[in-house]
Design an enzyme around this catalytic site. Structure first.
Site, PDB file in Angstrom:
ATOM      1  N   LYS A  11       0.816  -1.217   0.000  1.00 39.37           N
ATOM      2  CA  LYS A  11       0.000   0.000   0.000  1.00 39.37           C
ATOM      3  C   LYS A  11       0.856   1.277   0.000  1.00 39.37           C
ATOM      4  O   LYS A  11       2.066   1.227   0.275  1.00 39.37           O
ATOM      5  CB  LYS A  11      -0.930  -0.022   1.214  1.00 39.37           C
ATOM      6  CG  LYS A  11      -1.953  -1.161   1.169  1.00 39.37           C
ATOM      7  CD  LYS A  11      -2.970  -1.037   2.299  1.00 39.37           C
ATOM      8  CE  LYS A  11      -4.008  -2.135   2.225  1.00 39.37           C
ATOM      9  NZ  LYS A  11      -5.080  -1.954   3.234  1.00 39.37           N
ATOM     10  N   TYR A  51     -12.338  -1.966  -4.096  1.00 39.17           N
ATOM     11  CA  TYR A  51     -12.869  -2.164  -2.740  1.00 39.17           C
ATOM     12  C   TYR A  51     -14.399  -2.068  -2.702  1.00 39.17           C
ATOM     13  O   TYR A  51     -14.960  -1.815  -1.629  1.00 39.17           O
ATOM     14  CB  TYR A  51     -12.261  -1.130  -1.789  1.00 39.17           C
ATOM     15  CG  TYR A  51     -10.867  -1.496  -1.290  1.00 39.17           C
ATOM     16  CD1 TYR A  51     -10.658  -2.598  -0.465  1.00 39.17           C
ATOM     17  CD2 TYR A  51      -9.764  -0.726  -1.625  1.00 39.17           C
ATOM     18  CE1 TYR A  51      -9.401  -2.928   0.012  1.00 39.17           C
ATOM     19  CE2 TYR A  51      -8.486  -1.044  -1.150  1.00 39.17           C
ATOM     20  CZ  TYR A  51      -8.326  -2.155  -0.332  1.00 39.17           C
ATOM     21  OH  TYR A  51      -7.077  -2.489   0.138  1.00 39.17           O
ATOM     22  N   ASN A 114      -2.190   0.189   6.579  1.00 41.50           N
ATOM     23  CA  ASN A 114      -1.683  -1.053   7.185  1.00 41.50           C
ATOM     24  C   ASN A 114      -0.753  -1.826   6.259  1.00 41.50           C
ATOM     25  O   ASN A 114      -0.624  -3.035   6.349  1.00 41.50           O
ATOM     26  CB  ASN A 114      -2.835  -1.913   7.721  1.00 41.50           C
ATOM     27  CG  ASN A 114      -3.762  -2.401   6.635  1.00 41.50           C
ATOM     28  OD1 ASN A 114      -3.652  -2.000   5.477  1.00 41.50           O
ATOM     29  ND2 ASN A 114      -4.693  -3.274   6.990  1.00 41.50           N
ATOM     30  N   HIS A 117      -2.304  -5.355   1.506  1.00 40.13           N
ATOM     31  CA  HIS A 117      -3.604  -6.007   1.337  1.00 40.13           C
ATOM     32  C   HIS A 117      -3.351  -7.410   0.827  1.00 40.13           C
ATOM     33  O   HIS A 117      -2.453  -7.619   0.011  1.00 40.13           O
ATOM     34  CB  HIS A 117      -4.476  -5.262   0.314  1.00 40.13           C
ATOM     35  CG  HIS A 117      -5.651  -6.088  -0.146  1.00 40.13           C
ATOM     36  ND1 HIS A 117      -6.812  -6.172   0.576  1.00 40.13           N
ATOM     37  CD2 HIS A 117      -5.811  -6.906  -1.218  1.00 40.13           C
ATOM     38  CE1 HIS A 117      -7.647  -6.998  -0.042  1.00 40.13           C
ATOM     39  NE2 HIS A 117      -7.055  -7.461  -1.131  1.00 40.13           N
ATOM     40  N   GLU A 128      -9.671 -10.819  -7.619  1.00 43.66           N
ATOM     41  CA  GLU A 128      -8.734  -9.706  -7.403  1.00 43.66           C
ATOM     42  C   GLU A 128      -7.536  -9.794  -8.345  1.00 43.66           C
ATOM     43  O   GLU A 128      -7.049  -8.764  -8.819  1.00 43.66           O
ATOM     44  CB  GLU A 128      -8.284  -9.688  -5.937  1.00 43.66           C
ATOM     45  CG  GLU A 128      -9.423  -9.315  -4.991  1.00 43.66           C
ATOM     46  CD  GLU A 128      -8.979  -9.148  -3.547  1.00 43.66           C
ATOM     47  OE1 GLU A 128      -9.801  -8.644  -2.752  1.00 43.66           O
ATOM     48  OE2 GLU A 128      -7.835  -9.505  -3.206  1.00 43.66           O
TER      49      GLU A 128
HETATM   50  P1  CMP Z   1      -7.519  -4.505   3.529  1.00 43.96           P
HETATM   51  O1  CMP Z   1      -7.027  -5.876   3.801  1.00 43.96           O
HETATM   52  O2  CMP Z   1      -6.920  -3.800   2.363  1.00 43.96           O
HETATM   53  O3  CMP Z   1      -9.107  -4.543   3.341  1.00 43.96           O
HETATM   54  C1  CMP Z   1      -9.923  -3.416   3.575  1.00 43.96           C
HETATM   55  C2  CMP Z   1      -9.178  -2.308   4.215  1.00 43.96           C
HETATM   56  O4  CMP Z   1      -9.956  -1.314   4.850  1.00 43.96           O
HETATM   57  C3  CMP Z   1      -8.315  -2.847   5.337  1.00 43.96           C
HETATM   58  O5  CMP Z   1      -7.259  -3.625   4.815  1.00 43.96           O
HETATM   59  C4  CMP Z   1      -7.900  -1.563   6.035  1.00 43.96           C
HETATM   60  O6  CMP Z   1      -6.791  -0.953   5.401  1.00 43.96           O
HETATM   61  C5  CMP Z   1      -9.108  -0.654   5.794  1.00 43.96           C
HETATM   62  N1  CMP Z   1      -9.829  -0.333   7.019  1.00 43.96           N
HETATM   63  C6  CMP Z   1      -9.926   0.891   7.550  1.00 43.96           C
HETATM   64  N2  CMP Z   1     -10.654   0.865   8.671  1.00 43.96           N
HETATM   65  C7  CMP Z   1     -11.020  -0.410   8.871  1.00 43.96           C
HETATM   66  C8  CMP Z   1     -11.791  -1.077   9.870  1.00 43.96           C
HETATM   67  N3  CMP Z   1     -12.321  -0.427  10.900  1.00 43.96           N
HETATM   68  N4  CMP Z   1     -11.969  -2.409   9.751  1.00 43.96           N
HETATM   69  C9  CMP Z   1     -11.443  -3.098   8.694  1.00 43.96           C
HETATM   70  N5  CMP Z   1     -10.685  -2.510   7.716  1.00 43.96           N
HETATM   71  C10 CMP Z   1     -10.490  -1.186   7.805  1.00 43.96           C
END
Ligand code: CMP
Length: 140
Positions: A11, A51, A114, A117, A128
């Protein structure tokens, strides 16, 4: 155990901090290989399409703005049980809950930023992967 493929995104927060190589090393030492990889900048519309499953969630708008805020590195990772293996290497979505030694524990800035993904299941992985790559671009 069958060889599987999963979709990975390094990311913007991690690419910005020049952590691409360090993160790829975690995948490789964890038993996965990079079968396809490209660096790109997602448009807001592309992030929203990727998303779309989260469109109703309160974090959707902020997430899509973040994901289009800078370059990402998208990858197909391949190996035994790759979907689950990648999720183990990444750690929990929320870095505060991620296990020691995982990518998110060591590198993530927040639950949104984070660092990585990864697909959550085999059927999601197939969708995906085809969002970003054609079969010709994937060499296992
Ligand atoms: P990802 O695995 O990319 O899938 C969805 C993304 O939404 C997740 O990682 C986080 O980066 C983001 N996200 C932000 N807030 C939340 C939350 N409260 N719960 C889950 N995903 C979140």
């Amino acid at each position: 155990m069958a060889i599987e493929r999963t979709l990975s995104i390094i990311k913007p927060d991690a690419v910005r901090r020049n952590l691409t190589g360090a993160i790829v090393a975690r995948f490789e030492s964890g038993g996965l290989r990079v079968a396809a990889q490209k660096r790109m900048r997602l448009s807001l519309a592309q992030a929203q399409a990727f998303y779309a499953v989260h469109a109703a969630r309160p974090f959707f708008s902020s997430l899509c703005t973040f994901m289009s805020s800078g370059p990402v590195v998208v990858q197909v990772l391949e190996g035994e049980n790759a979907v689950l293996r990648n999720r183990e290497i990444m750690g929990a979505t929320d870095p505060a809950k991620a296990a020691p030694g995982t990518i998110r524990k060591d590198f993530a800035e927040s639950i949104e930023a984070n660092s990585v993904h990864g697909s959550d299941a085999a059927d999601t992985a197939a969708k995906e992967i085809s969002f970003f790559f054609s079969e010709l671009e994937i060499v296992g």
